[in-house]
Design an enzyme around this catalytic site. Structure first.
Site, PDB file in Angstrom:
ATOM      1  N   ASP A 163      -4.898   3.540  -1.956  1.00  0.00           N
ATOM      2  CA  ASP A 163      -5.857   3.883  -1.202  1.00  0.00           C
ATOM      3  C   ASP A 163      -6.557   5.264  -1.725  1.00  0.00           C
ATOM      4  OD1 ASP A 163      -6.651   1.497   0.372  1.00  0.00           O
ATOM      5  OD2 ASP A 163      -4.561   2.018   1.372  1.00  0.00           O
ATOM      6  N   HIS A 185      -8.292   1.269  -4.410  1.00  0.00           N
ATOM      7  CA  HIS A 185      -9.417   1.006  -3.415  1.00  0.00           C
ATOM      8  C   HIS A 185     -10.118   2.453  -3.117  1.00  0.00           C
ATOM      9  CE1 HIS A 185      -9.886  -0.141   1.025  1.00  0.00           C
ATOM     10  NE2 HIS A 185     -11.023   0.034   0.439  1.00  0.00           N
ATOM     11  N   HIS A 198      -1.279  -1.379  -4.117  1.00  0.00           N
ATOM     12  CA  HIS A 198      -2.508  -1.128  -3.673  1.00  0.00           C
ATOM     13  C   HIS A 198      -2.791   0.537  -3.331  1.00  0.00           C
ATOM     14  CE1 HIS A 198      -6.553  -2.001  -1.351  1.00  0.00           C
ATOM     15  NE2 HIS A 198      -5.769  -0.741  -0.550  1.00  0.00           N
ATOM     16  N   GLY A 253       1.030  -2.193   4.451  1.00  0.00           N
ATOM     17  CA  GLY A 253       1.674  -0.822   4.381  1.00  0.00           C
ATOM     18  C   GLY A 253       3.000  -0.676   4.815  1.00  0.00           C
ATOM     19  N   SER A 254       2.889  -0.448   6.093  1.00  0.00           N
ATOM     20  CA  SER A 254       4.161  -0.065   6.941  1.00  0.00           C
ATOM     21  C   SER A 254       5.042  -1.389   7.157  1.00  0.00           C
ATOM     22  CB  SER A 254       3.683   0.315   8.439  1.00  0.00           C
ATOM     23  OG  SER A 254       2.887  -0.469   9.104  1.00  0.00           O
ATOM     24  N   MET A 287      -9.156   8.219  -0.446  1.00  0.00           N
ATOM     25  CA  MET A 287     -10.017   8.438   0.705  1.00  0.00           C
ATOM     26  C   MET A 287     -10.520   9.891   0.282  1.00  0.00           C
ATOM     27  SD  MET A 287      -7.578   7.174   3.930  1.00  0.00           S
ATOM     28  CE  MET A 287      -6.646   5.684   4.000  1.00  0.00           C
ATOM     29  N   MET A 296     -12.393   4.488  -1.081  1.00  0.00           N
ATOM     30  CA  MET A 296     -12.688   4.743   0.003  1.00  0.00           C
ATOM     31  C   MET A 296     -13.460   5.992   0.192  1.00  0.00           C
ATOM     32  SD  MET A 296     -10.105   3.165   2.931  1.00  0.00           S
ATOM     33  CE  MET A 296      -8.749   3.336   2.171  1.00  0.00           C
ATOM     34  N   SER A 332       0.940  -1.128  -0.077  1.00  0.00           N
ATOM     35  CA  SER A 332      -0.043  -0.063   0.029  1.00  0.00           C
ATOM     36  C   SER A 332       0.918   1.085  -0.016  1.00  0.00           C
ATOM     37  CB  SER A 332      -0.936  -0.078   1.110  1.00  0.00           C
ATOM     38  OG  SER A 332      -1.555   1.239   1.298  1.00  0.00           O
ATOM     39  N   MET A 359     -11.936  -6.001   4.936  1.00  0.00           N
ATOM     40  CA  MET A 359     -11.245  -4.902   5.792  1.00  0.00           C
ATOM     41  C   MET A 359     -11.017  -5.642   7.191  1.00  0.00           C
ATOM     42  SD  MET A 359     -10.467  -2.307   4.071  1.00  0.00           S
ATOM     43  CE  MET A 359      -9.915  -1.335   5.428  1.00  0.00           C
ATOM     44  N   GLY A 417      -9.502   4.003   7.139  1.00  0.00           N
ATOM     45  CA  GLY A 417      -9.331   5.482   7.144  1.00  0.00           C
ATOM     46  C   GLY A 417      -8.007   5.966   7.733  1.00  0.00           C
ATOM     47  N   ASP A 437      -6.851  -6.312   4.232  1.00  0.00           N
ATOM     48  CA  ASP A 437      -6.247  -4.733   4.278  1.00  0.00           C
ATOM     49  C   ASP A 437      -6.385  -4.677   5.704  1.00  0.00           C
ATOM     50  OD1 ASP A 437      -5.083  -2.466   4.193  1.00  0.00           O
ATOM     51  OD2 ASP A 437      -6.751  -1.740   2.402  1.00  0.00           O
ATOM     52  N   GLY A 438      -5.004  -4.456   6.379  1.00  0.00           N
ATOM     53  CA  GLY A 438      -5.155  -3.755   7.859  1.00  0.00           C
ATOM     54  C   GLY A 438      -4.190  -4.856   8.806  1.00  0.00           C
TER      55      GLY A 438
END
Length: 224
Positions: A36, A67, A34, A198-199, A38, A69, A9, A138, A143, A176-177
């Site tokens: 995101d 994605h 990915h 992501g991280s 928002m 959102m 991500s 998710m 967010g 995701d998450g």
């Protein structure tokens, strides 16, 4: 054989060196990026949109996994497809006409995905599941990055995979998450095959981080 895919991500990437981070992740073997998007309405945060996607499209041939959102995503499908999206995922909670949006995405030549927030039941997809290429479960509330994986989502993933198998669907299940070395095995065993991180990828040495996650995913390449 189910294909396991790592989808870094870019929300967690270093925006001062975005191209470098993308190339490092792709060089490690990541096939998806990915992205995101928002809007500050469907989720509290605001991220990036069409200009960023257009600017990084020439950098890599990775699949652009967009994605959305955003509220009423049907307003933007064609624009994101033209910007370079290969796959577009919308939230079931964000539109009144999910079936229509799925087919709008496909009409633009993109793969279609539907995302579900942690509290949203799988049953909302009962009448569109066969139209989908991917379902995004998710595993945190959307967010914000850096949240902890919600353990109850493991059962949700498992139930969806069993449902897809019973229907004979070659469905990609994305998570995701909170996906990292300590959680990725659980989601793979449950039936997920597209893992957003992501991280866990961009926090530190991007190439080494991606390689570690890909090595774990390789262990589960024929799990189902």
């Amino acid at each position: 054989m189910r294909k396991n895919i790592l989808a870094p991500s870019i929300l967690a990437a270093d925006f001062r060196h975005l191209e470098d981070d993308i190339l490092e992740a792709a060089g490690a073997g990541a096939k998806y990026l990915h992205i995101d998007v928002m809007d500050g309405t469907f989720v509290p945060s605001i991220s990036f949109g069409m200009p960023v996607i257009e600017s990084i499209r020439p950098v890599t041939d990775c699949v652009f996994d967009v994605h959305l959102m955003v509220q009423q995503p049907e307003r933007y499908i064609e624009t994101f497809a033209k910007c370079g999206a290969d796959s577009i995922t919308v939230h079931a909670e964000a539109t009144n006409h999910l079936h229509r949006v799925i087919h709008q995405i496909k009409a633009c030549g993109c793969k279609a995905g539907a995302a579900l927030n942690p509290s949203t039941p799988l049953s909302v997809l009962d009448y569109v599941l066969e139209d989908l290429d991917m379902v995004l479960i998710m595993t945190v509330n959307p967010g914000f990055g850096g949240q902890a994986y919600i353990p109850q989502m493991t059962g949700k993933i498992r139930t969806l995979r069993k449902q897809a198998i019973s229907l004979g669907l070659p469905l990609d299940i994305q998570v995701d998450g909170g996906i990292k070395e300590s959680t990725i095995r659980a989601v793979l065993e449950a039936g997920a095959n597209v893992c957003v991180a992501g991280s866990a990828v961009f926090g530190g040495n991007t190439r080494q981080n991606a390689e570690k996650l890909l090595a774990v995913m390789e262990e589960y390449k024929s799990y189902f």
